[in-house]
Design an enzyme around this catalytic site. Structure first.
Site, short mmCIF file in Angstrom:
data_model
loop_
_atom_site.label_atom_id
_atom_site.label_comp_id
_atom_site.label_asym_id
_atom_site.label_seq_id
_atom_site.Cartn_x
_atom_site.Cartn_y
_atom_site.Cartn_z
N LYS A 1 -68.37 42.72 -38.18
CA LYS A 1 -67.13 43.50 -38.31
C LYS A 1 -67.33 44.67 -39.28
O LYS A 1 -67.73 44.48 -40.42
CB LYS A 1 -66.01 42.58 -38.80
CG LYS A 1 -64.67 43.29 -38.98
CD LYS A 1 -63.52 42.29 -39.05
CE LYS A 1 -62.23 42.95 -39.50
NZ LYS A 1 -61.06 42.07 -39.38
N ARG B 1 -54.86 41.18 -41.65
CA ARG B 1 -53.93 40.62 -40.68
C ARG B 1 -53.75 39.13 -40.93
O ARG B 1 -54.58 38.48 -41.54
CB ARG B 1 -54.46 40.82 -39.25
CG ARG B 1 -54.37 42.24 -38.78
CD ARG B 1 -54.90 42.36 -37.38
NE ARG B 1 -54.10 41.59 -36.43
CZ ARG B 1 -54.59 40.64 -35.63
NH1 ARG B 1 -55.85 40.30 -35.66
NH2 ARG B 1 -53.79 40.02 -34.78
N ARG C 1 -65.68 31.88 -26.77
CA ARG C 1 -65.97 30.46 -26.55
C ARG C 1 -67.46 30.33 -26.26
O ARG C 1 -67.90 30.62 -25.16
CB ARG C 1 -65.13 29.91 -25.42
CG ARG C 1 -63.66 29.83 -25.82
CD ARG C 1 -62.79 29.58 -24.64
NE ARG C 1 -63.10 28.33 -23.99
CZ ARG C 1 -63.08 28.17 -22.67
NH1 ARG C 1 -62.78 29.16 -21.87
NH2 ARG C 1 -63.35 27.00 -22.15
C1 BTN Z 1 -57.79 43.08 -40.79
O1 BTN Z 1 -58.80 43.22 -40.13
O2 BTN Z 1 -57.36 41.95 -41.08
C2 BTN Z 1 -57.03 44.30 -41.25
C3 BTN Z 1 -57.58 44.82 -42.55
C4 BTN Z 1 -56.84 46.04 -43.09
C5 BTN Z 1 -57.28 46.38 -44.49
C6 BTN Z 1 -56.72 47.68 -44.95
S1 BTN Z 1 -57.49 48.25 -46.44
C7 BTN Z 1 -56.31 49.50 -46.61
C8 BTN Z 1 -54.97 48.91 -46.20
N1 BTN Z 1 -54.33 48.28 -47.33
C9 BTN Z 1 -54.25 46.96 -47.19
O3 BTN Z 1 -53.78 46.16 -48.03
N2 BTN Z 1 -54.79 46.59 -46.01
C10 BTN Z 1 -55.24 47.73 -45.26
#
Ligand code: BTN
Length: 338
Positions: A198, A133, A334
């Site tokens: 995570k 993201r 926070r």
């Molecule tokens: C996040 O937490 O930022 C989201 C991560 C999402 C990763 C997955 S791996 C499979 C799919 N292909 C990608 O390029 N991204 C998602």
């Protein structure tokens, strides 16, 4: 016979079918000599050696002992198309398994634009341009991650899909319960957490306009058994399924369990919306009643106490000015605030 592969392998960003074939042939239990591998695959020992070197550079735990050969330092469950396809085909999923691609989301978005079927699933062992993201990278460990995307063609228009990432999180958490990983919590909008950090993330990308039935590519990255190198290179605490379970699970079984839950959840979401999932999401809310700050792309949006989520999945933050609905942003705790 010398295969075309008898060239130095320089580009470690490309995982070849040949590399995976050699890795699948190795076991944790015993050594296999380079000579034996060379004979079986019909390649030179130099090629075998280059492939093994590439695997080691990618943190695959291959042990090499002169005079004995190679073995895996720990058990790795490689993804198997026929097992996935048998288990998921009955639910209407169409599974593609690639040794390597740029990003399963990018690839599936392209296929979706070209008319790929509802419930197409793209799984890969390795992404060389995995996306997270907010423009971040997403990295995995060869043999130790689950990296996949699902194309879901909804009856609903994009304007009514705002709860989708939360529903996906709930489905994954329920599947993890079923696998024996208790304690999976959800960070708004779409991180899956274990107490240590995570465990996985969700990247949803939509196609279609606000009023027409929309399609979503739902990308999921899950840490199954990460290498130490990857863990130490990531800025935030990470958790793995191996940590949560006390053993390394079979990635095929995990993927099947996740996609089964996802199927039920997305079908229900398309008919009934987010309402049936709200209670379950809130019960797993990692930041419930904790002081948080929300960061937007252009800086801080607000701070306050994280409460529940609204009927459409918006995060509810209690601020000095009253309850605010948050539709996008990054939540952080926070520290030191009560
Ligand atoms: C996040 O937490 O930022 C989201 C991560 C999402 C990763 C997955 S791996 C499979 C799919 N292909 C990608 O390029 N991204 C998602």
């Amino acid at each position: 016979m010398l295969a075309a592969l008898d060239i130095p392998i320089e580009d470690t960003s490309v995982i070849s079918t040949e590399l995976l074939s050699v890795l699948r042939r190795l076991t944790h239990e015993g050594f296999t000599s380079g000579q034996e591998l060379a004979r079986e695959f019909g390649w030179s020992r130099t090629t075998i050696h280059s492939l093994i070197r590439q695997a080691v550079e990618l943190d695959v735990p291959v042990q090499a002992i002169r005079g004995r050969g190679y073995r895996l330092g720990r058990r790795v469950s490689w993804l198997e198309w026929d097992r996935l396809s048998d288990a998921l085909g009955t639910l209407g999923y169409r599974v593609q398994l690639l040794p390597c691609c740029d990003s399963t989301n990018s690839r599936l978005l392209q296929q979706a634009a070209e008319g790929a079927d509802h419930k197409s699933v793209l799984v890969t062992e390795w992404q060389h341009a995995g996306r997270g993201r907010r423009g971040r990278d997403w990295q995995g460990t060869l043999g130790g991650s689950l990296l996949f995307s699902v194309l879901w063609r909804f009856e609903r228009p994009a304007g009514q899909l705002s709860g989708l990432s939360l529903v996906t999180g709930v489905a994954l958490a329920l599947a993890l319960d079923g696998l024996g990983v208790g304690d999976a919590r959800l960070k708004w909008p779409n991180d899956i957490l274990l107490p240590a950090g995570k465990l996985g993330g969700i990247l949803i990308e939509l196609q279609g306009d606000m009023l027409e039935p929309a399609s979503a590519v739902i990308g999921i990255g899950l840490n199954v058994d990460l290498s130490e190198a990857l863990r130490s290179g990531v800025s935030q605490p990470v958790a793995t399924l191996a940590d949560g379970l006390g053993h390394v699970p079979d990635r095929n079984e995990v993927l099947v369990a996740l996609l089964q839950r996802l199927d039920a959840a997305l079908t229900q979401f398309d008919c009934e919306g987010f309402a049936p999932f709200k209670g379950e999401w809130e019960a797993r809310h990692a930041h419930r009643d904790q002081p948080v700050a929300i960061l937007g792309l252009a800086g801080r949006i607000c701070q306050g106490m994280a409460r529940g989520v609204d009927h459409d999945g918006a995060l509810l933050i209690e601020t000095d000015q009253g309850i605010r609905r948050i539709l996008s942003g990054e939540v952080s705790l926070r520290a030191g605030m009560a």
